[in-house]
Scaffold this active site. Structure first.
Site, PDB file in Angstrom:
ATOM      1  N   THR A  18       0.871  -1.185   0.000  1.00  0.00           N
ATOM      2  CA  THR A  18       0.000   0.000   0.000  1.00  0.00           C
ATOM      3  C   THR A  18       0.897   1.221   0.000  1.00  0.00           C
ATOM      4  OG1 THR A  18      -1.858  -0.966   1.161  1.00  0.00           O
ATOM      5  CG2 THR A  18      -1.508   1.364   1.546  1.00  0.00           C
ATOM      6  N   THR A  44      -0.396   1.750   6.793  1.00  0.00           N
ATOM      7  CA  THR A  44      -0.429   0.501   6.032  1.00  0.00           C
ATOM      8  C   THR A  44      -0.520  -0.634   7.029  1.00  0.00           C
ATOM      9  OG1 THR A  44       0.715  -0.880   4.414  1.00  0.00           O
ATOM     10  CG2 THR A  44       2.098   0.350   5.937  1.00  0.00           C
ATOM     11  N   GLY A  45      -1.110  -1.740   6.607  1.00  0.00           N
ATOM     12  CA  GLY A  45      -1.200  -2.878   7.519  1.00  0.00           C
ATOM     13  C   GLY A  45      -2.564  -3.509   7.479  1.00  0.00           C
ATOM     14  N   GLY A  96      -5.908  -3.616   7.700  1.00  0.00           N
ATOM     15  CA  GLY A  96      -6.831  -2.488   7.715  1.00  0.00           C
ATOM     16  C   GLY A  96      -7.946  -2.600   8.731  1.00  0.00           C
ATOM     17  N   ARG A 118     -15.183  -5.637   0.172  1.00  0.00           N
ATOM     18  CA  ARG A 118     -14.413  -5.213   1.354  1.00  0.00           C
ATOM     19  C   ARG A 118     -13.657  -3.897   1.101  1.00  0.00           C
ATOM     20  NH1 ARG A 118      -8.788  -4.052   2.631  1.00  0.00           N
ATOM     21  NH2 ARG A 118      -8.461  -4.587   4.805  1.00  0.00           N
ATOM     22  N   VAL A 119     -13.728  -3.003   2.047  1.00  0.00           N
ATOM     23  CA  VAL A 119     -12.967  -1.757   2.002  1.00  0.00           C
ATOM     24  C   VAL A 119     -12.096  -1.704   3.252  1.00  0.00           C
ATOM     25  CG1 VAL A 119     -13.127   0.762   2.015  1.00  0.00           C
ATOM     26  CG2 VAL A 119     -14.797  -0.570   0.716  1.00  0.00           C
ATOM     27  N   GLY A 120     -10.831  -1.351   3.074  1.00  0.00           N
ATOM     28  CA  GLY A 120      -9.913  -1.289   4.216  1.00  0.00           C
ATOM     29  C   GLY A 120      -9.851   0.102   4.824  1.00  0.00           C
ATOM     30  N   ASP A 121      -8.785   0.331   5.547  1.00  0.00           N
ATOM     31  CA  ASP A 121      -8.631   1.606   6.256  1.00  0.00           C
ATOM     32  C   ASP A 121      -8.173   2.746   5.342  1.00  0.00           C
ATOM     33  OD1 ASP A 121      -6.211   0.108   5.988  1.00  0.00           O
ATOM     34  OD2 ASP A 121      -5.234   1.559   7.302  1.00  0.00           O
TER      35      ASP A 121
HETATM   36  N1  ASP Z   1      -4.182  -1.225   4.859  1.00  0.00           N
HETATM   37  C1  ASP Z   1      -4.514  -1.803   3.583  1.00  0.00           C
HETATM   38  C2  ASP Z   1      -5.912  -2.364   3.637  1.00  0.00           C
HETATM   39  O1  ASP Z   1      -6.279  -2.932   4.658  1.00  0.00           O
HETATM   40  C3  ASP Z   1      -3.598  -2.893   3.159  1.00  0.00           C
HETATM   41  C4  ASP Z   1      -2.135  -2.662   3.361  1.00  0.00           C
HETATM   42  O2  ASP Z   1      -1.719  -1.647   3.859  1.00  0.00           O
HETATM   43  O3  ASP Z   1      -1.352  -3.527   2.981  1.00  0.00           O
HETATM   44  O4  ASP Z   1      -6.602  -2.309   2.651  1.00  0.00           O
END
Ligand code: ASP
Length: 292
Positions: free
Chosen positions: A156, A207-208, A210, A184-187
């Site tokens: 990300t 990032t991470g 989410g 699905r929607v992340g952070d």
């Molecule tokens: N944070 C992002 C999500 O959950 C993914 C990522 O950072 O790798 O969509």
């Protein structure tokens, strides 16, 4: 992404991409232009680079297509634009920027978001334009193991900047998680979770995993710790990562403050990252690199 486990070509590709993104942002800041222009330019560079999980090179959904999320925020007035589930808009971050400036809404999703982009003249591409073979391989591996992604996808992209007038801005863009389903929607596109900027405190990109960053309202939590508490930027960042770890999540954060302070941190073995200021540039991958 442990030291020695990443193919050397991947490492090289990531380092070169980070250098280009820093260059794209730095050129703008050196001309005394706005932080928001710098973060958009840096993230655009990374969206076009297939090494990262954003734009071209994004991870695949369980159905084998690509759905892109992005958000941008300007600390001057906390104006923001966010988009989720794009399938055909080549430059997700530029769409978020356009939405921020032209409105009338702050957050668009799915077909309607691509339609907004089309109606406003942003380039459209076929969904397969975003795909690269390595991401298809990662999806197949994950589906064989019947797993849900937590390790295979990182990349990300996010940028934070402070300009010569002390204004901060943030941009974040992602393909999300490999094998994501059900829209699905992340952070990343959620203002306050993966993206937040406020001239009274900081600009923050995450990032991470989410799901955990959403529950911790991570980016906003960091900014508010700085604004209301007496924590430094780095202390606040470390505290948010600790909070997320307590929930069971991991990942990383980057942040800058209007006074020029900058901080990063992560609870994963590595995070592609770079920084540019008047003193020069730094690009790093592994956790150990910060100890040198
Ligand atoms: N944070 C992002 C999500 O959950 C993914 C990522 O950072 O790798 O969509």
């Amino acid at each position: 992404m442990r030291p020695g486990r990443l193919p050397p070509e991947q490492e090289e590709c990531a380092r070169a991409g980070l250098e280009r993104a820093l260059q794209a942002g730095a050129v703008i800041l050196e001309k005394r232009e706005a932080a928001v222009d710098a973060v958009e330019a840096a993230v655009r560079e990374l969206e076009e680079d297939s090494c990262f999980n954003a734009g071209r090179g994004s991870v695949l959904t369980a159905e084998g297509c690509i759905e892109l999320d992005a958000a941008i925020m300007d600390g001057r007035d906390r104006s923001a634009g966010a988009v989720a589930g794009l399938r055909t808009t080549r430059a997700p971050i530029s769409l978020a920027r356009m939405l921020m400036e032209q409105g009338p809404h702050v957050f668009l999703s799915g077909k309607g978001a691509d339609q907004y982009a089309r109606e406003h003249g942003l380039e459209q591409v076929g969904n397969s334009w975003f795909e690269v073979p390595e991401r298809r391989r990662q999806l197949e591996e994950l589906l064989r193991e019947d797993g849900f992604d937590d390790e295979v996808k990182y990349g990300t992209v996010g940028a934070v900047a402070v300009d010569v007038d002390g204004h901060v801005a943030v941009a974040t863009s992602t393909g999300g998680l490999t094998a994501k389903r059900w829209g699905r929607v992340g952070d990343s596109p959620l203002i306050g979770a993966g993206t937040y900027a406020d001239d009274r405190s900081a600009a923050v990109s995450a990032t991470g995993s989410g799901e955990y960053f959403i529950r911790a309202v991570a980016a906003h939590q960091l900014a508010e710790r700085v604004r209301l508490g007496c924590e430094s930027l780095q202390q606040a960042l470390d505290a948010v990562l600790a909070d997320i770890a307590l929930l069971g999540g991991k990942g990383g954060l980057i942040a800058v403050a209007p006074n020029g302070d900058a901080a990063w941190g992560f609870t994963t073995p590595a995070m592609y990252r770079g920084m540019a200021d008047a003193g020069g540039r730094t690009v790093r991958i592994y956790g150990e690199d910060d100890d040198r």
